[in-house]
Design a protein around this motif. Structure first.
Motif, PDB file in Angstrom:
ATOM      1  N   ASP A  42       2.084   4.272 -16.810  1.00 32.60           N
ATOM      2  CA  ASP A  42       2.070   4.287 -15.359  1.00 32.60           C
ATOM      3  C   ASP A  42       1.114   3.220 -14.831  1.00 32.60           C
ATOM      4  OD1 ASP A  42       3.765   6.589 -15.442  1.00 32.60           O
ATOM      5  OD2 ASP A  42       1.989   7.797 -15.890  1.00 32.60           O
ATOM      6  N   VAL A  43       1.295   2.847 -13.580  1.00 31.29           N
ATOM      7  CA  VAL A  43       0.450   1.833 -12.941  1.00 31.29           C
ATOM      8  C   VAL A  43      -0.305   2.488 -11.800  1.00 31.29           C
ATOM      9  CG1 VAL A  43       0.408  -0.357 -11.697  1.00 31.29           C
ATOM     10  CG2 VAL A  43       2.058  -0.014 -13.536  1.00 31.29           C
ATOM     11  N   VAL A  44      -1.609   2.285 -11.768  1.00 28.52           N
ATOM     12  CA  VAL A  44      -2.455   2.856 -10.717  1.00 28.52           C
ATOM     13  C   VAL A  44      -2.967   1.719  -9.841  1.00 28.52           C
ATOM     14  CG1 VAL A  44      -4.506   4.229 -10.217  1.00 28.52           C
ATOM     15  CG2 VAL A  44      -3.100   4.768 -12.225  1.00 28.52           C
ATOM     16  N   VAL A  45      -2.741   1.851  -8.546  1.00 25.73           N
ATOM     17  CA  VAL A  45      -3.067   0.795  -7.591  1.00 25.73           C
ATOM     18  C   VAL A  45      -3.929   1.385  -6.483  1.00 25.73           C
ATOM     19  CG1 VAL A  45      -2.132  -0.985  -6.070  1.00 25.73           C
ATOM     20  CG2 VAL A  45      -0.840  -0.270  -8.092  1.00 25.73           C
ATOM     21  N   ALA A  46      -4.960   0.665  -6.096  1.00 27.25           N
ATOM     22  CA  ALA A  46      -5.877   1.164  -5.069  1.00 27.25           C
ATOM     23  C   ALA A  46      -5.703   0.425  -3.757  1.00 27.25           C
ATOM     24  CB  ALA A  46      -7.319   1.051  -5.537  1.00 27.25           C
ATOM     25  N   VAL A 423       2.174  -7.001 -13.373  1.00 23.36           N
ATOM     26  CA  VAL A 423       1.970  -6.328 -12.095  1.00 23.36           C
ATOM     27  C   VAL A 423       0.903  -7.101 -11.324  1.00 23.36           C
ATOM     28  CG1 VAL A 423       1.473  -4.142 -10.950  1.00 23.36           C
ATOM     29  CG2 VAL A 423       2.526  -4.138 -13.219  1.00 23.36           C
ATOM     30  N   VAL A 424       1.202  -7.429 -10.065  1.00 21.36           N
ATOM     31  CA  VAL A 424       0.331  -8.292  -9.262  1.00 21.36           C
ATOM     32  C   VAL A 424       0.012  -7.617  -7.935  1.00 21.36           C
ATOM     33  CG1 VAL A 424       0.084 -10.562  -8.193  1.00 21.36           C
ATOM     34  CG2 VAL A 424       1.448 -10.326 -10.275  1.00 21.36           C
ATOM     35  N   LEU A 436       2.288  -4.792  -3.576  1.00 24.89           N
ATOM     36  CA  LEU A 436       2.303  -4.830  -5.040  1.00 24.89           C
ATOM     37  C   LEU A 436       3.612  -5.439  -5.512  1.00 24.89           C
ATOM     38  CD1 LEU A 436       0.816  -3.679  -7.660  1.00 24.89           C
ATOM     39  CD2 LEU A 436       2.427  -1.766  -7.454  1.00 24.89           C
ATOM     40  N   TRP A 437       3.545  -6.225  -6.610  1.00 18.11           N
ATOM     41  CA  TRP A 437       4.730  -6.805  -7.228  1.00 18.11           C
ATOM     42  C   TRP A 437       4.789  -6.421  -8.701  1.00 18.11           C
ATOM     43  CZ3 TRP A 437       2.744  -8.696  -2.951  1.00 18.11           C
ATOM     44  CH2 TRP A 437       3.580  -9.275  -1.992  1.00 18.11           C
ATOM     45  N   SER A 438       6.003  -6.281  -9.221  1.00 18.87           N
ATOM     46  CA  SER A 438       6.209  -6.075 -10.653  1.00 18.87           C
ATOM     47  C   SER A 438       7.297  -7.028 -11.130  1.00 18.87           C
ATOM     48  CB  SER A 438       6.619  -4.627 -10.938  1.00 18.87           C
ATOM     49  OG  SER A 438       6.890  -4.456 -12.319  1.00 18.87           O
ATOM     50  N   LEU A 439       6.953  -7.857 -12.142  1.00 19.30           N
ATOM     51  CA  LEU A 439       7.892  -8.793 -12.753  1.00 19.30           C
ATOM     52  C   LEU A 439       8.065  -8.406 -14.218  1.00 19.30           C
ATOM     53  CD1 LEU A 439       6.611 -10.354 -10.241  1.00 19.30           C
ATOM     54  CD2 LEU A 439       7.234 -12.443 -11.450  1.00 19.30           C
ATOM     55  N   ARG A 440       9.298  -8.376 -14.689  1.00 21.34           N
ATOM     56  CA  ARG A 440       9.587  -7.899 -16.033  1.00 21.34           C
ATOM     57  C   ARG A 440       9.173  -8.890 -17.112  1.00 21.34           C
ATOM     58  NH1 ARG A 440      13.954  -4.253 -15.935  1.00 21.34           N
ATOM     59  NH2 ARG A 440      13.668  -2.818 -14.189  1.00 21.34           N
ATOM     60  N   GLY A 441       8.817  -8.357 -18.274  1.00 27.61           N
ATOM     61  CA  GLY A 441       8.661  -9.175 -19.458  1.00 27.61           C
ATOM     62  C   GLY A 441      10.013  -9.349 -20.134  1.00 27.61           C
ATOM     63  N   SER A 453       8.949  -5.485  -5.184  1.00 25.97           N
ATOM     64  CA  SER A 453       7.690  -5.449  -4.446  1.00 25.97           C
ATOM     65  C   SER A 453       7.609  -4.135  -3.698  1.00 25.97           C
ATOM     66  CB  SER A 453       7.580  -6.624  -3.473  1.00 25.97           C
ATOM     67  OG  SER A 453       8.554  -6.528  -2.452  1.00 25.97           O
ATOM     68  N   VAL A 454       6.380  -3.676  -3.481  1.00 25.55           N
ATOM     69  CA  VAL A 454       6.155  -2.393  -2.814  1.00 25.55           C
ATOM     70  C   VAL A 454       5.144  -2.602  -1.692  1.00 25.55           C
ATOM     71  CG1 VAL A 454       5.474   0.006  -3.097  1.00 25.55           C
ATOM     72  CG2 VAL A 454       6.571  -1.192  -4.999  1.00 25.55           C
ATOM     73  N   SER A 455       5.536  -2.267  -0.477  1.00 29.72           N
ATOM     74  CA  SER A 455       4.645  -2.376   0.675  1.00 29.72           C
ATOM     75  C   SER A 455       3.872  -1.075   0.853  1.00 29.72           C
ATOM     76  CB  SER A 455       5.468  -2.652   1.938  1.00 29.72           C
ATOM     77  OG  SER A 455       6.310  -1.533   2.228  1.00 29.72           O
ATOM     78  N   THR A 456       2.965  -1.050   1.809  1.00 29.25           N
ATOM     79  CA  THR A 456       2.188   0.168   2.050  1.00 29.25           C
ATOM     80  C   THR A 456       3.077   1.317   2.499  1.00 29.25           C
ATOM     81  OG1 THR A 456       1.684  -0.690   4.252  1.00 29.25           O
ATOM     82  CG2 THR A 456      -0.003  -0.967   2.559  1.00 29.25           C
ATOM     83  N   GLY A 457       4.113   0.998   3.287  1.00 26.82           N
ATOM     84  CA  GLY A 457       5.019   2.051   3.720  1.00 26.82           C
ATOM     85  C   GLY A 457       5.754   2.678   2.557  1.00 26.82           C
ATOM     86  N   ALA A 458       6.282   1.837   1.657  1.00 21.50           N
ATOM     87  CA  ALA A 458       6.997   2.341   0.491  1.00 21.50           C
ATOM     88  C   ALA A 458       6.057   3.036  -0.485  1.00 21.50           C
ATOM     89  CB  ALA A 458       7.723   1.199  -0.207  1.00 21.50           C
ATOM     90  N   ALA A 459       4.779   2.681  -0.441  1.00 22.72           N
ATOM     91  CA  ALA A 459       3.794   3.303  -1.330  1.00 22.72           C
ATOM     92  C   ALA A 459       3.339   4.662  -0.830  1.00 22.72           C
ATOM     93  CB  ALA A 459       2.581   2.386  -1.492  1.00 22.72           C
ATOM     94  N   GLY A 460       3.798   5.060   0.339  1.00 24.46           N
ATOM     95  CA  GLY A 460       3.434   6.368   0.873  1.00 24.46           C
ATOM     96  C   GLY A 460       2.161   6.379   1.677  1.00 24.46           C
ATOM     97  N   LEU A 461       1.691   5.188   2.060  1.00 20.63           N
ATOM     98  CA  LEU A 461       0.436   5.123   2.808  1.00 20.63           C
ATOM     99  C   LEU A 461       0.662   5.159   4.316  1.00 20.63           C
ATOM    100  CD1 LEU A 461      -1.484   2.463   0.689  1.00 20.63           C
ATOM    101  CD2 LEU A 461      -1.716   4.946   0.631  1.00 20.63           C
TER     102      LEU A 461
END
Length: 476
Positions: A42-46, A423-424, A436-441, A453-461
């Motif tokens: 899992d990825v944890v983002v602050a 993950v960036v 947040l961005w995620s690019l595959r290996g 990509s995930v914005s604050t709205g999509a992140a549930g904030l």
């Protein structure tokens, strides 16, 4: 160098802390970084500046669960100090999530979160700071405990940086067990037992970092073939030993240390670090990022640099050294002032060739829009490189001044296909809301195919203000 210990049995018994399962040096079960124990990392983002219930900069942490398709905004958990089971309450300026570590502390297969809130007011001490341990369980992230600050009168911003490891000599109670290393705004690192029922002793070590800056980053080093870890400690100098050049704390340095003390002089200049096996020889190598320009820190390169110390993670003495800048042959772009190349670094095997690759963030690139460079490795050195921005084909969004794409980077396999994904974090995106961005290996290393990509709205904030999502991106 200073070291101090303090026994606090009576004090801690008075706080009514309830026992947690003992955390020992035994190997963790399950997948590292798997908070919900479903077999995926899992990825944890602050978002430490998120507004919570009207309280500005109260802070939030978002857990994005790995799936067969990588991370998704549809599967995530948002934690704040108002969440059930989390100690305290969301208040303005707490900055919950300014530092986060993910580790299976009690070795039960569920990874736990250690979260710093360096702006927390504690017992009337404004900005004293706090650290919270949130335990991963079958019922979710609903069990939290506070990690006590043994010396609140000697510092503020407790929890501004964190690391977890097994450190011998940490204190009489926790020697050889899992410890949480905590940095504040003074010059010492505090080692606290991860088993919170054993918070009866602690030890600290210190060196002459500027008290106005203190410890700026901590990175654990897992040593193969040993029973203990070491710690990379980044701090700023005050002139001690000739390495602090002007007495103002403008000369960052990295030290290899354990609770018994520091192992010699600084390894290299820099404010962040990562470890991994870049050349495939079975030994961890150390990478130190130094994003500052020569005007701020003489001895570094224009626009920032990264120093690779091969084999240095074992004993502090590298077998060879490589310095990478944006002027290094094969690295795209050109070094310019304020690029901040090396502000973030991460290591992981993006192409599944058995050697880890190096990822370097430059959030100041192109007027602060930011970029990330992926450098593939060979058996002898780091080789071809590619730079990614929001203007790269297939990457969602568009580069804009102040996005700070690359402020935080992480490399980990979120879809269990054997290729580590990139993950960036870009905390400046959308006027500071962050994203947040995620690019595959892939066999060809990082690819934009399937990038999300995930914005604050999509992140549930929701309407979290200038939340600065992506300031911290973590996971083993």
């Amino acid at each position: 160098m200073r070291k101090r210990t303090l026994l606090m049995s009576a004090t801690l018994l008075a706080t009514g802390l309830t026992p947690w399962a003992a955390a020992s040096a035994q190997a963790a079960t399950g997948v590292p970084g798997d908070v919900n124990k479903d077999g995926y990392r899992d990825v944890v983002v602050a978002a430490p500046d998120a507004t919570v219930a009207g309280h500005k900069k109260a802070g939030a942490v978002v857990v994005f669960y790995g799936t067969a398709n990588g991370i998704s905004s549809a599967r995530r958990t948002v934690l704040t100090q108002n969440s059930p089971g989390v100690p305290g309450a969301a208040e303005a300026g707490d900055r919950f999530g300014a530092a986060v570590v993910v580790s299976d502390l009690d070795r039960n297969g569920y990874s736990d979160l250690v979260v710093g809130s360096p702006g927390e007011e504690v017992s009337g001490d404004i900005g004293g700071g706090s650290v919270t341990l949130v335990r991963g369980t079958a019922s979710g992230l609903t069990q939290g405990k506070s990690v006590r600050d043994p010396w609140p009168a000697t510092h503020d911003a407790y929890g501004r940086t964190l690391a977890v490891g097994v450190y011998h000599g940490a204190n009489p109670v926790n020697d050889g067990k899992v410890s949480i290393a905590v940095g504040a705004n003074d010059s010492e690192v505090t080692f606290m037992p991860a088993d919170l029922s054993a918070q009866s002793g602690t030890g600290g070590i210190g060196i002459g970092f500027n008290p106005q800056h203190g410890i700026v980053a901590l990175s654990p080093v897992d040593l193969p073939g040993t029973t203990g870890d070491r710690l990379i400690i980044h701090g700023r100098g005050v002139g001690d030993g000739g390495w602090g050049y002007d007495g103002t704390g403008d000369d960052p340095a990295a030290y290899l240390a354990d609770p018994g003390g520091f192992d010699g002089g600084p390894l290299a200049a820099g404010t962040v670090s990562a470890t991994g096996d870049l050349d495939g020889d079975g030994e961890p190598d150390l990478v130190i990022g130094h994003p500052e320009d020569p005007a701020q820190s003489p001895g570094t390169s224009l626009g920032g640099q990264v120093t690779v110390l091969y084999g240095a993670a074992v004993n502090g003495v590298p077998t060879r050294t490589q310095v990478i800048t944006q002027n290094t042959p094969g690295v795209p772009d050109t070094a310019e002032a304020k690029d901040r190349f090396g502000a973030s670094v991460a290591i992981g095997d993006t192409d599944k060739d058995g050697r880890a690759d190096l990822v370097i963030g430059a959030p100041g690139e192109n007027g602060g829009s930011g970029s990330v460079t992926v450098v593939r490795s060979t058996a002898t050195t780091l080789d071809t490189a590619r730079t990614w921005t929001q203007n790269s084909a297939g990457v969602p969004g568009a580069s804009e001044t102040g996005d700070a794409f690359g402020t935080a980077v992480r490399v980990l396999d979120t879809n269990k296909d054997g290729y580590a994904d990139l993950v960036v974090g870009a905390p400046g995106e959308n006027a500071g809301a962050g994203a947040l961005w995620s690019l595959r290996g892939s066999a060809a290393s990082v690819t934009a195919t399937g990038a999300v990509s995930v914005s604050t709205g999509a992140a549930g904030l929701g309407a979290a203000g200038a939340a600065r999502l992506g300031t911290v991106v973590t996971g083993p």
